[in-house]
Each structure stands twice: as structure tokens, then as C-alpha cells.
Design an enzyme around this catalytic site. Structure first.
Site, PDB file in Angstrom:
ATOM      1  N   GLY A   9       0.836  -1.335   0.253  1.00 56.50           N
ATOM      2  CA  GLY A   9      -0.050  -0.076   0.122  1.00 56.50           C
ATOM      3  C   GLY A   9       0.746   1.723   0.382  1.00 56.50           C
ATOM      4  N   GLY A  11      -0.556   4.024   0.202  1.00 57.48           N
ATOM      5  CA  GLY A  11      -1.027   5.167   0.816  1.00 57.48           C
ATOM      6  C   GLY A  11      -0.688   6.272   1.681  1.00 57.48           C
ATOM      7  N   PHE A  12      -0.869   7.023   2.700  1.00 58.87           N
ATOM      8  CA  PHE A  12      -0.109   7.407   3.477  1.00 58.87           C
ATOM      9  C   PHE A  12       0.773   6.923   4.197  1.00 58.87           C
ATOM     10  CE2 PHE A  12      -4.239  11.314   2.575  1.00 58.87           C
ATOM     11  CZ  PHE A  12      -3.152  11.868   1.670  1.00 58.87           C
ATOM     12  N   GLY A  13       0.110   6.443   4.867  1.00 51.01           N
ATOM     13  CA  GLY A  13       0.567   5.555   5.640  1.00 51.01           C
ATOM     14  C   GLY A  13       1.911   4.671   5.263  1.00 51.01           C
ATOM     15  N   VAL A  77      -1.197  -7.939  -4.825  1.00 47.62           N
ATOM     16  CA  VAL A  77      -0.981  -8.917  -3.787  1.00 47.62           C
ATOM     17  C   VAL A  77      -2.016 -10.152  -3.406  1.00 47.62           C
ATOM     18  CG1 VAL A  77      -0.570  -9.605  -1.669  1.00 47.62           C
ATOM     19  CG2 VAL A  77       0.543  -7.529  -2.309  1.00 47.62           C
ATOM     20  N   GLU A 169     -17.918  17.941   3.145  1.00 47.27           N
ATOM     21  CA  GLU A 169     -17.500  18.536   2.007  1.00 47.27           C
ATOM     22  C   GLU A 169     -18.002  18.324   0.435  1.00 47.27           C
ATOM     23  OE1 GLU A 169     -13.526  19.065   4.171  1.00 47.27           O
ATOM     24  OE2 GLU A 169     -13.157  16.814   2.607  1.00 47.27           O
ATOM     25  N   ASP A 298      -5.372   2.409   8.447  1.00 48.06           N
ATOM     26  CA  ASP A 298      -7.064   2.273   8.330  1.00 48.06           C
ATOM     27  C   ASP A 298      -7.293   0.583   8.684  1.00 48.06           C
ATOM     28  OD1 ASP A 298      -7.990   4.946   7.747  1.00 48.06           O
ATOM     29  OD2 ASP A 298      -8.637   4.557   5.286  1.00 48.06           O
ATOM     30  N   ALA A 314      -5.972  10.638   7.691  1.00 47.70           N
ATOM     31  CA  ALA A 314      -4.201  10.321   7.205  1.00 47.70           C
ATOM     32  C   ALA A 314      -3.112  10.583   8.212  1.00 47.70           C
ATOM     33  CB  ALA A 314      -4.345  11.416   5.869  1.00 47.70           C
TER      34      ALA A 314
END
Length: 428
Positions: A9, A11-13, A77, A169, A298, A314
């Protein structure tokens, strides 16, 4: 032979973990299904034509120098063999690891009503955002030439389900797109024909904020022409629209932002999972009984000091990614290990249209223009590179001064078919 770290992944992490291991005596492999890192907090602005895709995304491999110890793979994966310490992918075969970091993120949950996904859009990927943008713009194009008043009303109605920050939003941005940018361009579409409905099952929107801030956001949405329906549970979503109880809201566009679930990484490693499918982790973010496997963001269920699970934000993922990288570095060096992970909460923010937002920084509460300006500055700084910050700043400045949107192009020859079976029968 150097130790091998596999990160699933980007993403942010995952990206924070990979960056934290740059220069460490390990070989890092970063796997993701796409070739880009996406700044998801601004994805709704791509969906509402305020930003272009390249404004909030960057090619993942471009974030690492060619001589860094990080290898980037665009792959998926399929399974993980924990005992043999191998990650099985669809194209690259088996990848051995000494440490594994699962940063797989989350998908939207329809609370057991998966059939609704056929008719309700979600905003998780760039493809999702572009699809929503296409459908919103195409609905106006079709409404311009639609003679039937009932069908025109359905085409010009959009329902957003979920009153959290994403839903609020999105509803505000769609209202601004339709009521300020688009309505001026169409000769036969009137302002009072455009209907944006925000549906929330709870008693108020933005429940993570204080009640007073929720009321301010509610008022701001009302000023934008958004119809907010509280304590309204969705009973069905189909090609006609959204049903609340036994009342149908005819709508050509439905956007779901009401709940999330973790991707199925827990099943890969036979780990205990929380109700939303996220992996229950130890205080150091490792998987119980598997100290060389970590779950962050997440995809992890981490109990904070107050006994509550950390939110899927995030900043949580980024801080956990940096922490795990620091922990792995300490293990490799034989140095003292850092203590349990501690999340530093920098606060929450939600924007509600032009120059309106709410922000909660603990003892400091902001609303209105000041909160909006703070939100803008924070999000600009969180973008991945200078190019993104520059293009987003210019796009926002243009939109603020002109009330126009820069990315209102339909590029496909065929646009979505919004007609319900009953509408098609009328034309035959």
C-alpha cells in the site's frame, strides 16, 4: 545479506514508512495496485471539477531517487504466507520478507447492502472521482435537452449519503459546482431546479465536532442551497434514486460516504479483526503473535490510551508509518526500541463550500473564513510536492475570484445513460 521489508500500500501510511526507511540497511519493496500516491482528502475536488487529477497525485516511484533502497512495484497482493514469510502477488510472483508492513487502507461499506454499490458512487480512487465528475456534468448536459419536467428534476438532483466530513465537503462542493459554475452556462436550466440533498442517519452532521460547530456547518450548507435531512435512514438505493423509509427521492446521482471497512488483509495473515475488518494490533503496531508483521492506517485497529480505536485519518496513518520505520531501524541496529506508539492529535477540519469551514484544535475552535483559510494552508502544506502545491494554489485562487471550475470537460464520446426503465418506456 540485507534484511527485506515489504510494504503493501502506497497511501499515507505506506509512503511514510518507506520514506522512513530510506538509507536504512534494508531492501524495501513498496507494492501498490496503482502507480501513484493519491492525496485523498482533496479527491472530492477532482470529482467536482475544482482540480485536475495531476494536482493531487504523483507517480510513486518519482518520490524516491533511483539509488534509494526502495523498489516500487505496481502489482496486487493475492495472499501472504506468514510462516514462510512470503508475499504472493499476481504478477511478480513471491516476494520474501523479514518485515512486512500492511498499509492496505479501507473501502466504503454499504452495511450489508452491497447491491447498492451498483447505483451509488464512492470516492476512494482517482477513477471514482473522475466517474463522479463525468456523471455530474453529463446530468446537466442531458437535463438541458430533457423535455419531461419530472425527468429533468431527477437529472438535476444529487443525493449524498453520510454527514461526516467527506459527505459534508462533497455536498457543499457539488452545490457550488451546480449553483454557481454550471447554472450560468445553460440556457434552459434554472437555479431552483438544482437540488442537492445530504442524508444523515444521526441527529446531526459532523458528529466528531462539537454541537455548535455542527450547527454552523448546517447553516453554511443551507446557505449553499443544500437540503440536509437528519435522522434519515436509507432503506434502498436503485436506478430511480434513494429511498428513505418508504419515501423515494428521485436522483440521477447518488454518492455514498456513510461508512468504511478495512480491506481483507486480516484474512491474509489469519489475524484477529475488529468489526470493520481492520487488524487488531499491539501497542507497537505489530500483529499479535507475529512481531515482524505490522498493520497501520485504516487497515489497523489501534486502541489509544483512552481505550478508543484511532480514527481512519491521514495523520494517524502517517504517524504510524514513521513510527514503524523507526522501530525497524532500531531493531536492525540493536538499539533501544521506541515505546508504544502514541498518536499526536493535531485536530480536525471540514470545509463547507466557499470561505466556510469548521476546525477543532482542542482548546482552539475556529469557524467561517478563518477556519477555511487555515484548512487551505494546512492542505497545501500536506500535498506531496511543490508542483502540486503550486497548481492547487492557482486553481483555488482562480475559483475563489471567478466562482468558476477549471476541469469541466467531458472527454468521452458516450456519456452515462441516466434514464430509468420507466423513462425509456415513455420515449418508445
Amino acid at each position: 545479506m540485507q534484511k527485506r521489508v515489504v510494504i503493501v500500500g502506497a497511501g499515507f501510511g505506506g509512503l511514510a514508512a518507506a520514506k522512513g526507511l530510506v538509507g536504512a540497511p534494508v531492501d524495501v519493496t513498496l507494492i501498490d495496485r496503482t502507480n501513484h500516491h493519491l492525496f485523498q482528502p482533496l479527491l472530492y475536488q477532482v470529482a467536482t471539477a475544482a482540480l485536475n487529477p495531476s494536482d493531487i497525485a504523483a507517480a510513486t516511484r518519482s518520490l524516491f531517487a533511483p539509488r534509494d533502497n526502495v523498489r516500487v512495484l505496481m502489482d496486487e497482493v493475492q495472499a501472504i504466507d506468514s510462516a514462510a514469510q512470503k508475499v504472493k502477488t499476481s504478477e511478480s510472483g513471491e516476494l520474501p520478507f523479514d518485515y512486512l508492513i500492511l498499509a492496505t487502507g479501507a473501502d466504503y461499506s454499504f452495511f450489508g447492502n452491497d447491491q447498492w454499490a451498483e447505483h451509488a458512487a464512492v470516492v476512494k480512487t482517482m477513477e471514482d472521482a473522475l466517474s463522479i465528475r463525468e456523471r455530474l456534468l453529463a446530468a446537466f448536459e442531458q437535463a438541458e435537452k430533457e423535455p419531461d419536467p419530472a425527468e429533468r428534476a431527477r437529472l438535476l438532483t444529487c443525493v449524498v449519503v453520510g454527514g461526516g466530513p467527506t459527505g459534508v465537503e462533497m455536498a457543499g462542493a457539488i452545490a457550488e459546482l451546480g449553483r454557481t459554475s454550471l447554472v450560468a452556462d445553460y440556457r434552459y436550466i434554472k437555479l431552483d431546479e438544482i437540488r442537492i440533498v445530504l442524508v444523515e442517519a444521526g441527529p446531526r452532521i459532523l458528529t466528531a465536532f462539537e454541537p455548535g460547530q455542527s450547527e454552523q456547518a448546517l447553516k453554511a450548507l443551507g446557505n449553499l442551497g443544500v437540503e440536509v435531512q437528519l435522522a434519515a435512514s436509507v432503506s434502498n438505493i436503485d436506478d430511480r434514486g434513494v429511498t428513505i423509509g418508504d419515501r423515494l427521492i428521485p436522483a440521477a446521482n447518488v454518492i455514498w460516504s456513510a461508512g468504511t471497512k478495512a480491506r481483507p488483509s486480516a484474512a491474509w495473515i489469519d489475524a484477529a479483526a475488529a468489526r470493520n475488518g481492520s487488524i487488531i494490533v499491539e501497542p507497537d503496531c505489530s500483529v499479535p503473535g507475529q512481531p515482524t508483521i505490522f498493520a497501520i492506517g485504516d487497515g489497523a485497529s489501534y486502541q489509544d490510551t483512552d481505550g478508543k480505536a484511532l480514527p481512519g485519518l491521514a495523520p494517524v496513518a502517517k504517524q504510524q508509518g514513521r513510527y514503524v520505520a523507526k522501530l525497524i531501524r532500531a531493531r536492525l541496529a540493536g538499539a533501544p526500541l521506541p515505546g508504544p506508539f502514541k498518536y499526536r492529535n493535531w485536530g480536525m477540519m471540514a470545509v463547507v463550500g466557499r470561505s466556510k469551514a469548521v476546525a477543532d484544535f482542542g482548546s482552539i475552535k475556529l469557524s467561517g473564513f478563518v477556519a477555511w483559510l487555515t484548512w487551505s494552508l494546512v492542505h497545501l502544506m500536506l500535498l506531496i510536492d511543490f508542483r502540486s502545491r503550486s497548481s492547487v494554489y492557482l486553481a483555488w485562487s482562480y475559483a475563489w475570484f471567478t466562482r468558476d471550475r477549471i476541469a469541466r470537460l467531458l472527454t468521452r464520446k458516450s456519456v452515462p445513460n441516466f434514464q430509468t426503465p420507466s423513462a425509456q418506456e415513455k420515449r418508445i
